[in-house]
Design a protein around this motif. Sequence first.
Motif, PDB file in Angstrom:
ATOM      1  N   LEU A   1      12.840   3.593  -6.599  1.00 37.06           N
ATOM      2  CA  LEU A   1      11.455   3.562  -6.058  1.00 37.06           C
ATOM      3  C   LEU A   1      11.229   2.291  -5.497  1.00 37.06           C
ATOM      4  N   PRO A   2      10.102   2.133  -4.518  1.00 33.89           N
ATOM      5  CA  PRO A   2       9.968   0.924  -3.703  1.00 33.89           C
ATOM      6  C   PRO A   2       9.406  -0.183  -4.782  1.00 33.89           C
ATOM      7  N   PHE A   3      10.033  -0.653  -5.447  1.00 32.67           N
ATOM      8  CA  PHE A   3       9.473  -1.589  -6.719  1.00 32.67           C
ATOM      9  C   PHE A   3       9.067  -3.209  -5.880  1.00 32.67           C
ATOM     10  N   ALA A   4      10.109  -3.569  -5.106  1.00 29.14           N
ATOM     11  CA  ALA A   4      10.007  -5.151  -4.450  1.00 29.14           C
ATOM     12  C   ALA A   4       8.526  -5.192  -3.930  1.00 29.14           C
ATOM     13  N   PRO A   5       8.019  -4.293  -3.284  1.00 23.77           N
ATOM     14  CA  PRO A   5       6.745  -4.737  -2.740  1.00 23.77           C
ATOM     15  C   PRO A   5       5.504  -4.738  -3.949  1.00 23.77           C
ATOM     16  N   ILE A   6       5.897  -4.016  -4.847  1.00 22.02           N
ATOM     17  CA  ILE A   6       4.996  -4.073  -5.916  1.00 22.02           C
ATOM     18  C   ILE A   6       5.081  -5.674  -6.955  1.00 22.02           C
TER      19      ILE A   6
ATOM     20  N   ASP B   1       0.759  -1.265  -0.057  1.00 25.32           N
ATOM     21  CA  ASP B   1      -0.255   0.156  -0.031  1.00 25.32           C
ATOM     22  C   ASP B   1       0.778   1.328   0.093  1.00 25.32           C
ATOM     23  N   SER B   2       1.853   1.290   0.548  1.00 22.92           N
ATOM     24  CA  SER B   2       2.902   2.447   0.989  1.00 22.92           C
ATOM     25  C   SER B   2       3.463   2.748  -0.531  1.00 22.92           C
ATOM     26  N   ALA B   3       3.916   1.474  -1.131  1.00 18.67           N
ATOM     27  CA  ALA B   3       4.640   1.673  -2.512  1.00 18.67           C
ATOM     28  C   ALA B   3       3.804   1.848  -3.567  1.00 18.67           C
ATOM     29  N   LYS B   4       2.418   1.529  -3.584  1.00 14.32           N
ATOM     30  CA  LYS B   4       1.539   2.045  -4.336  1.00 14.32           C
ATOM     31  C   LYS B   4       1.200   3.368  -4.242  1.00 14.32           C
TER      32      LYS B   4
ATOM     33  N   LEU C   1       9.259  -6.466 -17.184  1.00  7.75           N
ATOM     34  CA  LEU C   1       8.013  -5.853 -17.732  1.00  7.75           C
ATOM     35  C   LEU C   1       7.219  -5.060 -16.792  1.00  7.75           C
ATOM     36  N   LEU C   2       6.924  -5.521 -15.587  1.00  6.46           N
ATOM     37  CA  LEU C   2       6.470  -4.797 -14.611  1.00  6.46           C
ATOM     38  C   LEU C   2       7.002  -3.739 -14.205  1.00  6.46           C
ATOM     39  N   MET C   3       8.311  -3.515 -14.181  1.00  2.00           N
ATOM     40  CA  MET C   3       9.254  -2.338 -14.104  1.00  2.00           C
ATOM     41  C   MET C   3       8.865  -1.432 -15.182  1.00  2.00           C
ATOM     42  N   ALA C   4       8.805  -1.726 -16.278  1.00  4.19           N
ATOM     43  CA  ALA C   4       8.476  -0.903 -17.460  1.00  4.19           C
ATOM     44  C   ALA C   4       7.019  -0.351 -17.131  1.00  4.19           C
TER      45      ALA C   4
END
Length: 415
Positions: free
Chosen positions: A378-383, A6-9, A345-348
């Motif tokens: 940016l906090p990508f790992a939680p995503i 939720d924080s990363a989002k 792909l998700l990073m992009a």
Amino acid sequence: MASMFDSAKQVYGELGVDVEAAFKRLDQIAVSLHCWQGDDVAGFENSGALDGGIQVTGNYPGRARNAEELRSDIDEVLSLIPGKKRLNLHALYAEPGKEKVSRDEIRPEHFANWIAWAKKNNVGLDFNPSFFSHPMMKDGFTLSSPDAEVRKFWIRHGIACRKIAEAFGRELGDTCITNFWVPDGYKDIPFDRLAPRERLRDSLDEIFAVEIDQNCNRDAVESKLFGIGAESCTVGSHEFYMGYAARNKKLLCLDAGHFHPTEVISDKLTSCLMFVDEVLLHVSRGVRWDSDHVVIMNEELKAIAEEVIRHNYDKRVHIGLDYFDASINRIMAWTIGARNMSKALLMALVEPAKQLRDAENSGDFSTRLALMEEIKTLPFAPIWNEYCERHNVPVGTAWIEEVKRYEKSVLAKRA
């Protein structure tokens, strides 16, 4: 974990990124796994050692020895990677049973078990003729051979493969992509480069002249800079296939390991897709040469994904993996590369695309560079972890222990 997501989002949302929309879009992008990682491109013909510019290094225990073991290993990999999957087969993975079938006589029924497996797992199948590791590859040549009988054999093989692919597409209701890679070439400097290329063109023309339902199968052609034993001239060069694909409305296959070490396929996508309708990618990692190392999260992988997403090419670009490493656990190798492809792909998909495009279009290159650098942390790992959790696959490093369990309970028992 939910609070971290939720924080990363929220962080991404402040940059105008809709994470939920990114998840939905990624769910529609299939990644085609390559069956040959599981058995070192051995297939089921028992035709001897690899040749035709292909080499697998390493001898890690646990190689799949038959189709049942290979499908079991693929099932394990599918349980570890999120998102939409396909499976890419080579012709030498036919299962004719006790019948001895020549490669130019293979038929759809020889792949009945693969079709049944694909239906059970709800995955599409892609296909490849196998123009290598066969007695009819004479002096390094197949479709461009000066020997008419050799050419005829491989033309029959190509036609048979397209009919098999058509059956895949019809049975599964999912278009099969059939990729033609031909390893023909010269070890030393040839006098005449034109004649073999004319023969290759004519052979391909004959193969593709056979009418196939385009809703069931689409054809791709793949170039290469050089191969082992063909260091001085590869008949099917990039220029050859770029022209052939454009003229004949075929998909152009770009393999990340098939170019000069200073070239990257990410930079070729926008140019190629101006002149061909669709592109097939073979995502690999060449180290000094076409060495097919396991795909890692490097700059080129991220750039490939970015080009696909930034230009909305996900409906025109078909993504397949193509590497084979026998020096480490094969399931681990498969999973590392497949998860990295989806992760890239998700990073992009969670780039602040509008802000970046607006800065570039307004000539504000300072802001463009600043944003490109800031999003790297940016906090990508939680995503990513949330995406894995929603697909019921292991989160974080948990999948590593699962592979070790599978190795101990399954792979270790193979002689």
